[in-house]
Design an enzyme around this catalytic site. Structure first.
Site, PDB file in Angstrom:
ATOM      1  N   THR A 163       0.871  -1.180   0.000  1.00 28.67           N
ATOM      2  CA  THR A 163       0.000   0.000   0.000  1.00 28.67           C
ATOM      3  C   THR A 163       0.905   1.226   0.000  1.00 28.67           C
ATOM      4  O   THR A 163       1.627   1.458   0.979  1.00 28.67           O
ATOM      5  CB  THR A 163      -0.896   0.033   1.252  1.00 28.67           C
ATOM      6  OG1 THR A 163      -1.673  -1.157   1.294  1.00 28.67           O
ATOM      7  CG2 THR A 163      -1.820   1.239   1.226  1.00 28.67           C
ATOM      8  N   LYS A 167      -7.880   1.427  -2.723  1.00 28.57           N
ATOM      9  CA  LYS A 167      -7.485   1.009  -1.368  1.00 28.57           C
ATOM     10  C   LYS A 167      -7.616   2.168  -0.369  1.00 28.57           C
ATOM     11  O   LYS A 167      -8.201   2.008   0.707  1.00 28.57           O
ATOM     12  CB  LYS A 167      -6.040   0.488  -1.431  1.00 28.57           C
ATOM     13  CG  LYS A 167      -5.343   0.270  -0.116  1.00 28.57           C
ATOM     14  CD  LYS A 167      -5.726  -1.013   0.542  1.00 28.57           C
ATOM     15  CE  LYS A 167      -5.062  -1.127   1.905  1.00 28.57           C
ATOM     16  NZ  LYS A 167      -5.547  -2.239   2.685  1.00 28.57           N
ATOM     17  N   LYS A 202      -1.365   5.165   8.645  1.00 24.32           N
ATOM     18  CA  LYS A 202      -0.584   5.289   7.403  1.00 24.32           C
ATOM     19  C   LYS A 202      -1.524   5.485   6.197  1.00 24.32           C
ATOM     20  O   LYS A 202      -1.314   6.380   5.369  1.00 24.32           O
ATOM     21  CB  LYS A 202       0.257   4.020   7.215  1.00 24.32           C
ATOM     22  CG  LYS A 202       0.938   3.928   5.863  1.00 24.32           C
ATOM     23  CD  LYS A 202       1.470   2.535   5.568  1.00 24.32           C
ATOM     24  CE  LYS A 202       1.675   2.362   4.068  1.00 24.32           C
ATOM     25  NZ  LYS A 202       2.078   1.025   3.673  1.00 24.32           N
TER      26      LYS A 202
END
Ligand code: NAD
Length: 296
Positions: free
Chosen positions: A96, A171, A246
């Protein structure tokens, strides 16, 4: 069956590569940490001495690294993946990372004549172990068609999200929604507590009313109503608050670059940052209930 290079054999990469081996692929692994290499060897992998060695002469290279800086370094660094991969090697980054880095590394690969997809996942370590991850794939149709069968042994679903970077976009949008839903679900329980509404009663009503959402019915942030949720095991992860923090930062960075208004996403990012700064990074992200429930 294919010869696959795998770089980044951590909490996610370790079980992912083990599932590729179980499916009959030959996997050659590089990681900076010896314990990760030992575990990969135990699962039946061969070990490489550098990212370039893991990439040379492979049908595909898969990376599962912490963030954009490591992805850029492993692909574009001296003697890295782009320098050593053969002409027909397919590149698949499952980390990611920020959309900009994903697109830039993919362009650098294209300049060398190599196809690359960004393919971040949802499903966490449990999904990686079970071979039940959802892959959100960004890249050309032809690259997706080549990546799909390679990802299949690790997947519950492999979805083409559009061109390069769109996997990362899907995502971070998903996780921004999930974080906001988790926070407001926590707020609802904290408010209901103070107004004297039983948690189980609140759960029973809202789970069949319009406030229903995954954060409530599958991952309830208070102990009791959903036995499998981390709230019942002192918020052991699961998906850590650090990981959510994050992803929310990546979403805010992308929103700023794109000029998109995300006021609730921004507040979610601020709250998770505060929660992590207070030493809660390694708790499950649903433990944000503790911060909310501390009150005004
Ligand atoms: P991790 O820290 O457990 O694993 C990362 C691995 O990469 C480590 O073994 C590390 O040694 C290795 N590494 C770092 N720099 C390297 C380099 N330059 N060369 C080779 N190896 C290097 O992290 P993780 O939990 O496996 O997560 C990996 C990625 O998956 C992250 O981008 C994360 O956001 C994403 N992700 C994680 C989860 C989760 O629940 N853990 C869920 C979805 C997505």
């Amino acid at each position: 069956m294919a010869e696959i290079g795998f770089i980044g054999a951590g909490n996610m990469g370790g079980p992912m590569l083990a599932n590729l081996i179980k499916a009959g692929h030959s996997v050659t692994v590089f990681d900076l940490v010896q314990a990760a290499l030992d575990a990969a060897k135990g699962a039946g992998a061969a070990i490489a001495g550098s990212p370039g060695d893991a990439a040379a002469r492979r049908a595909a290279v898969i990376t599962m690294l912490p963030a954009g800086a490591q992805v850029r370094d492993v692909y574009t660094g001296d003697g890295g993946v782009l320098a050593r991969a053969a002409e027909d090697t397919l590149l698949i980054d499952c980390s990611t990372i920020d959309v900009t880095t994903a697109r830039e590394v993919s362009e650098a690969a294209a300049a060398r004549g190599l196809e690359m997809v960004d393919a971040p996942v949802s499903g966490g370590v449990a999904g990686a172990v079970a071979g039940a991850l959802t892959f959100m794939v960004g890249g050309a149709e032809s690259a997706f068609a080549r990546a799909e069968p390679i990802l299949q042994p690790m997947a519950k679903a492999v979805v083409h999200a559009g061109p390069s970077g769109n996997g990362q976009t899907a995502k971070i949008c998903n996780n921004m929604m999930l974080a906001a839903a988790m926070i407001v679900t926590s707020e609802a329980f904290a408010l209901a507590d103070r107004l004297g509404l039983e948690r189980q009663t609140m759960f029973d009503i809202v789970s069949s009313a319009t406030g229903q959402c995954w954060a409530l019915t599958s991952y309830c942030p208070v102990p009791g109503p959903v036995p499998a949720s981390p709230a019942n095991r002192d918020y052991q992860p699961g998906f850590t608050a650090a990981m959510m923090n994050k992803d929310l930062k990546l979403a805010q960075q992308a929103a700023e670059a794109a000029g998109a208004a995300t006021p609730v996403g921004a507040e979610a990012a601020r709250l998770y940052d505060e929660f992590c700064a207070a030493g809660n990074e390694s708790l499950d992200f649903s433990a944000i209930f503790k911060l909310i429930n501390a009150g005004r």
